[in-house]
Design a protein around this motif. Structure first.
Motif, PDB file in Angstrom:
ATOM      1  N   ARG A  57      63.521  34.725  32.032  1.00  0.00           N
ATOM      2  CA  ARG A  57      63.174  35.938  32.868  1.00  0.00           C
ATOM      3  C   ARG A  57      62.146  36.491  33.590  1.00  0.00           C
ATOM      4  O   ARG A  57      60.902  36.964  33.244  1.00  0.00           O
ATOM      5  N   GLN A  58      62.627  35.427  34.769  1.00  0.00           N
ATOM      6  CA  GLN A  58      60.960  35.515  36.360  1.00  0.00           C
ATOM      7  C   GLN A  58      61.965  36.786  37.205  1.00  0.00           C
ATOM      8  O   GLN A  58      62.646  36.694  37.468  1.00  0.00           O
TER       9      GLN A  58
ATOM     10  N   LEU B 247      56.007  45.929  41.477  1.00  0.00           N
ATOM     11  CA  LEU B 247      55.847  45.313  40.378  1.00  0.00           C
ATOM     12  C   LEU B 247      55.423  47.076  39.557  1.00  0.00           C
ATOM     13  O   LEU B 247      56.322  47.150  38.067  1.00  0.00           O
ATOM     14  N   LYS B 248      55.777  48.017  40.759  1.00  0.00           N
ATOM     15  CA  LYS B 248      56.655  49.534  39.983  1.00  0.00           C
ATOM     16  C   LYS B 248      57.450  49.530  39.807  1.00  0.00           C
ATOM     17  O   LYS B 248      56.852  50.423  38.752  1.00  0.00           O
ATOM     18  N   GLN B 249      58.278  49.089  40.127  1.00  0.00           N
ATOM     19  CA  GLN B 249      59.589  49.919  39.726  1.00  0.00           C
ATOM     20  C   GLN B 249      60.137  48.928  38.635  1.00  0.00           C
ATOM     21  O   GLN B 249      61.147  48.077  38.879  1.00  0.00           O
ATOM     22  N   LEU B 250      59.726  49.314  37.324  1.00  0.00           N
ATOM     23  CA  LEU B 250      59.956  48.667  35.989  1.00  0.00           C
ATOM     24  C   LEU B 250      61.792  48.751  35.878  1.00  0.00           C
ATOM     25  O   LEU B 250      62.050  48.276  35.323  1.00  0.00           O
ATOM     26  N   GLU B 251      62.010  50.238  36.107  1.00  0.00           N
ATOM     27  CA  GLU B 251      63.463  50.450  36.689  1.00  0.00           C
ATOM     28  C   GLU B 251      64.138  48.841  36.582  1.00  0.00           C
ATOM     29  O   GLU B 251      65.526  49.259  36.006  1.00  0.00           O
TER      30      GLU B 251
ATOM     31  N   VAL C 183      54.319  38.164  41.006  1.00  0.00           N
ATOM     32  CA  VAL C 183      56.111  37.784  40.468  1.00  0.00           C
ATOM     33  C   VAL C 183      55.887  38.272  38.640  1.00  0.00           C
ATOM     34  O   VAL C 183      54.829  38.410  38.352  1.00  0.00           O
ATOM     35  N   GLY C 184      56.681  38.962  38.257  1.00  0.00           N
ATOM     36  CA  GLY C 184      57.085  39.031  37.079  1.00  0.00           C
ATOM     37  C   GLY C 184      57.581  38.121  35.731  1.00  0.00           C
ATOM     38  O   GLY C 184      58.337  37.326  36.544  1.00  0.00           O
ATOM     39  N   TYR C 185      57.083  38.562  34.757  1.00  0.00           N
ATOM     40  CA  TYR C 185      57.965  37.779  33.723  1.00  0.00           C
ATOM     41  C   TYR C 185      58.737  38.914  32.317  1.00  0.00           C
ATOM     42  O   TYR C 185      57.353  39.721  32.043  1.00  0.00           O
TER      43      TYR C 185
ATOM     44  N   THR D 195      50.404  38.137  38.480  1.00  0.00           N
ATOM     45  CA  THR D 195      51.752  38.056  37.195  1.00  0.00           C
ATOM     46  C   THR D 195      51.969  39.530  36.478  1.00  0.00           C
ATOM     47  O   THR D 195      50.710  39.153  35.959  1.00  0.00           O
ATOM     48  N   HIS D 196      52.798  39.639  36.712  1.00  0.00           N
ATOM     49  CA  HIS D 196      52.669  40.681  35.375  1.00  0.00           C
ATOM     50  C   HIS D 196      53.132  40.613  34.498  1.00  0.00           C
ATOM     51  O   HIS D 196      54.782  39.915  34.077  1.00  0.00           O
ATOM     52  N   VAL D 197      52.594  40.204  33.522  1.00  0.00           N
ATOM     53  CA  VAL D 197      53.187  39.731  32.186  1.00  0.00           C
ATOM     54  C   VAL D 197      54.032  41.631  30.613  1.00  0.00           C
ATOM     55  O   VAL D 197      53.018  42.056  30.825  1.00  0.00           O
ATOM     56  N   ALA D 198      55.311  41.198  31.067  1.00  0.00           N
ATOM     57  CA  ALA D 198      55.468  43.056  30.780  1.00  0.00           C
ATOM     58  C   ALA D 198      56.870  42.178  29.760  1.00  0.00           C
ATOM     59  O   ALA D 198      57.385  41.704  29.267  1.00  0.00           O
TER      60      ALA D 198
END
Length: 786
Positions: free
Chosen positions: A376-377, A234-238, A384-386, A275-278
């Motif tokens: 956008r999952q 999840l660190k790789q926001l790019e 897991v991120g959204y 879960t990353h709520v981005a």
């Protein structure tokens, strides 16, 4: 050698003719459990001689030196190499060395639904138990595999499907035939290395090849074929364009995380998942305009005042980054429609409300997953991120109440949320707006409890004029300090199992009790519906009944009727039937003087309403601060008299100047207690009864005919059985010592110090006698002159 190997396999596939009954029984047993024996024979017979293997390795090295590699990507061929009577499921069941892989397939429903279907064809790569336990990520994903759904459901499914090639059964020779660079699994492409006959990103080798089944071929591999998300955290926001730096120069999530050096917050690998709520760029740049207007450090706005503030680095990590990573995997397809859950953030900052609407919208507080063009999952190896349409931040109980009112159905909390939303308080931290600055406990009642208000009340109390009443009502639904459900039960036990009161922020009491049989806390006689919702500023409970302060239940008259030291004025109001007006008129300001100041006052009872009591009723809400701003001006009371406003410089309290006659000094009636809130206005306590003119000495007065006043009859809910009839005007009522004029005649003349009207015999008043005498004298003079 290869041809001989295949011939041996064909020989073992063909059953021999039975020679006798014993041989038939043996064959029957072999037929019932064929898979394990055939696999063992293939393992023994499939071993390549060492010389052939060495030759193959040398050939592979030669290919590497020459630089030749296949460059054509070919999809799986429509090849049928199946055989045997059992399905791929049967092959897996027969091998305990594949039990962990089989368990994952079974929990995901793939083992029965797909691998046991004879109509389907698969090339299946099965990692051994040792391969799974030695893989950090897959070993973690087995945590909670027995849950429904499994804790790491999508990660497990993605991993398993990365081992499945559909619609084809390929032998190892067909896989490594030099014409393909990848196999296309049901998850990601699988790279092939022909030189070393390995498959996958980490070079998995086939240990047991070409195990046949009726619906495909199974190959046992020594490593997990990791899908692509194993290499991403999840660190790789790019990797998500809407989280990365923006080409237009707008602030993005990566901008903030880079600014506070918070990337390490995204590297944790909790066993329960996360879960990353981005929030996407657009959402981040709408903060303060469309939502989240309040800040925690009193800066003008959040984005630069908090998130990109170097002195606020730790708070940003705590309130934004850590809060947006709840420790649970919320997979879109696993969350059912109509889902509601309160989950506490990993840093205990506050709860987060997770909901999924009946239409399928997954939301975290008020941040919902962006659905266009599709949800956008994204998966990473640690969660897991959204991508969501708003940013989530650590929330106060007022914010959480607002989210509950909009995204939950039971209990319905829309009315409560409306009052808090229009309060103009800082809902991110209510302790910054009310109380003593420390944590608070909020009691939020369901909508049914608000039926005591009519629509007019709701509209009125939400206006600026009545803002103090709204704040008092809200304060009555809060306690200073944190009271959890267990604390209320403990206080009940300490009170010997009896109801008890706690003082709300309004200064009034709220009653608590406990139903020991049902283990339910009671507030104002109603149940606590849901408890212990943690916010940044305290704790919140959903309750059945609404605690209501006197500013909602009492009128100007009712509040004074409860004060023991003001009963004289209240009794006079009752006597002249002014009570109904003081309950009905709105908005008004009422003044009340203590009993002691009514003593020794000689007042005509028939005229007391107009000449005295209505002096102390004013239209509109005359707050003490308003009166201070009107010093030197005149203010009109309910009877049309005007009063000059002054200020007591010692107490800083506003005063009403009373004019004296015959050259006496001006007297003041000053406010001693300000802004007592009631349903239809406010009340001030004053030190002196308000008279328009206060004679210092009794001087000669011209004769005048008294004004006859017929007071309105009281309003009865039921008609009185015997109406009171009286033709005489009441004589003056005296308060205090014995009236000398009556005492000399032996008549009763004591006043009622408690404020009750004296029960005196009715007779014409002294003023009427004087008028009669003067009239008689004038008539006599006129007759004499004539």
């Amino acid at each position: 050698m290869e041809e001989r190997h295949q011939e041996q396999q064909e020989q073992h596939r063909q059953p021999k003719e039975p020679q006798d009954a014993l041989l038939q029984q043996e064959q029957q047993q072999q037929h019932e459990q064929p898979l394990r024996r055939r696999r063992r024979r293939r393992q023994r017979q499939g071993m390549l001689p060492t010389t052939v293997l060495c030759s193959f390795v040398l050939l592979s090295l030669l290919q590497c030196l020459v630089g030749w590699q296949p460059t054509i990507i070919v999809f799986a061929q429509d090849t049928n190499n199946t055989g045997g009577g059992g399905t791929l499921r049967d092959v897996l069941v027969d091998d305990e060395n594949l039990s962990m892989f089989r368990q994952a397939l079974s929990e995901l429903g793939i083992l029965e639904a797909e691998l046991d279907d004879p109509a389907k064809q698969f090339t299946l790569f099965a990692p051994t138990n040792q391969a799974i336990t030695s893989n950090t990520f897959l070993n973690l994903y087995y945590n909670g595999i027995d849950n429904d759904p499994p804790t790491w459901h999508d990660h497990l499914e993605g991993t398993v499907r990365n081992h499945m090639v559909e619609n084809v059964a390929l032998t190892t020779d067909q896989i490594f035939d030099g014409t393909k660079t990848h196999l296309f699994s049901l998850q990601d492409p699988l790279p092939l290395q022909h030189s070393f006959r390995t498959i996958g990103n980490h070079g998995a080798q086939v240990q047991s090849a070409n195990l046949p089944a009726s619906n495909g071929l199974l190959h046992v591999v020594d490593r997990v074929l990791e899908p692509e998300f194993y290499a991403q955290s999840l660190k790789q926001l790019e990797l998500q364009s809407e989280l990365d730096y923006d080409s237009l120069g707008r602030v993005s999530l990566r901008t903030i995380v880079d600014f506070v050096n918070g990337f390490d917050q995204y590297t944790h690998l909790p066993p329960t998942g996360q879960t990353h709520v981005a929030c996407r760029i657009r959402a981040l740049n709408r903060i303060g305009l469309f939502y989240l207007p309040d800040t925690l450090n009193r800066s003008p706005e959040i984005k630069f005042g908090e998130f990109l503030n170097a002195s606020n680095r730790d708070e940003t990590i705590h309130n934004l980054i850590q809060y947006s990573l709840p420790h649970k995997n919320y997979y879109l397809d696993d969350v059912p429609n109509g889902y509601e859950e309160w989950i506490l953030s990993p840093n205990n900052c506050s709860h987060m409300l997770v909901t999924k609407s009946k239409a399928g919208d997954l939301c975290f507080n008020d941040a919902c997953v962006v659905e266009s063009p599709q949800a956008r999952q994204f998966l990473a190896n640690n969660g897991v991120g959204y991508v969501v349409d708003k940013c989530v931040v650590c929330s106060g109980v007022g914010m959480l109440l607002d989210y509950a009112s909009r995204y939950t159905e039971t209990p319905n909390l829309k009315d409560a949320a409306q009052f808090w939303e229009t309060s103009e308080w800082n809902l991110r931290n209510l302790s910054m707006s009310t109380g003593n600055g420390s944590a608070i406990t909020l009691l939020a009642a369901r909508d049914e409890a608000f039926n005591i208000f009519n629509p007019e009340d709701v509209s009125r109390i939400s206006t600026d004029m009545w803002k103090n009443h709204q704040w008092n009502f809200l304060n009555h639904n809060m306690l200073q300090g944190i009271y959890l459900e267990a604390d209320f039960a403990r206080l009940w036990e300490e009170n010997l199992g009896k109801p008890y009161n706690l003082t709300a922020l309004s200064g009034e009491n709220v009653t608590f009790d406990y139903d020991d049989a049902r283990k339910v806390v009671l507030i104002q006689g109603g149940d606590m519906i849901k408890s212990n919702i943690i916010g940044l500023d305290g704790v919140m409970h959903f309750i059945e009944n609404l605690p209501v302060p006197k500013s909602v239940t009492h009128t100007v008259y009712d509040i004074a009727a409860e004060w023991e030291n003001f009963t004289t004025q209240v009794t006079l109001i009752d006597t002249v039937f002014l009570k109904q007006d003081m309950r009905r008129l709105s908005p008004i300001t009422g003044l009340f003087a203590p009993n002691s100041d009514w003593e020794n006052k000689v007042i005509e009872l028939e005229d007391i309403s107009k000449s005295v009591l209505e002096n102390m009723i004013f239209a509109d809400l005359q707050w003490c601060s308003t009166l201070r701003s009107k010093v030197g001006e005149r203010l009109e009371s309910h009877n049309g008299q005007t009063w000059q406003i002054s200020l007591n410089t010692t107490t800083n309290m506003p005063c009403f100047d009373m004019e004296a006659v015959f050259g006496g000094p001006v007297r003041q009636s000053c406010v001693t207690k300000c802004d007592i809130l009631v349903r239809n206005g406010i009340v001030h306590q004053i030190d002196h009864v308000l008279f328009f003119e206060v004679p210092e000495t009794v001087g000669p007065q011209p004769p005048s005919i008294p004004t006859m006043r017929n007071p309105n009859a009281p309003v009865f809910w039921k008609s009185p059985t015997s109406p009171t009839i009286s033709w005489e005007l009441p004589r003056p009522t005296f308060y205090g010592p014995i009236n000398p004029a009556y005492a000399a005649k032996g008549e009763e003349g004591y006043g009622d110090r408690s404020g009750a009207t004296a029960n005196l015999r009715r007779r014409p008043g002294m003023t009427a006698l004087v008028v009669m005498a003067v009239t008689t004298l004038m008539v006599g003079l006129f007759v004499g002159w004539a």
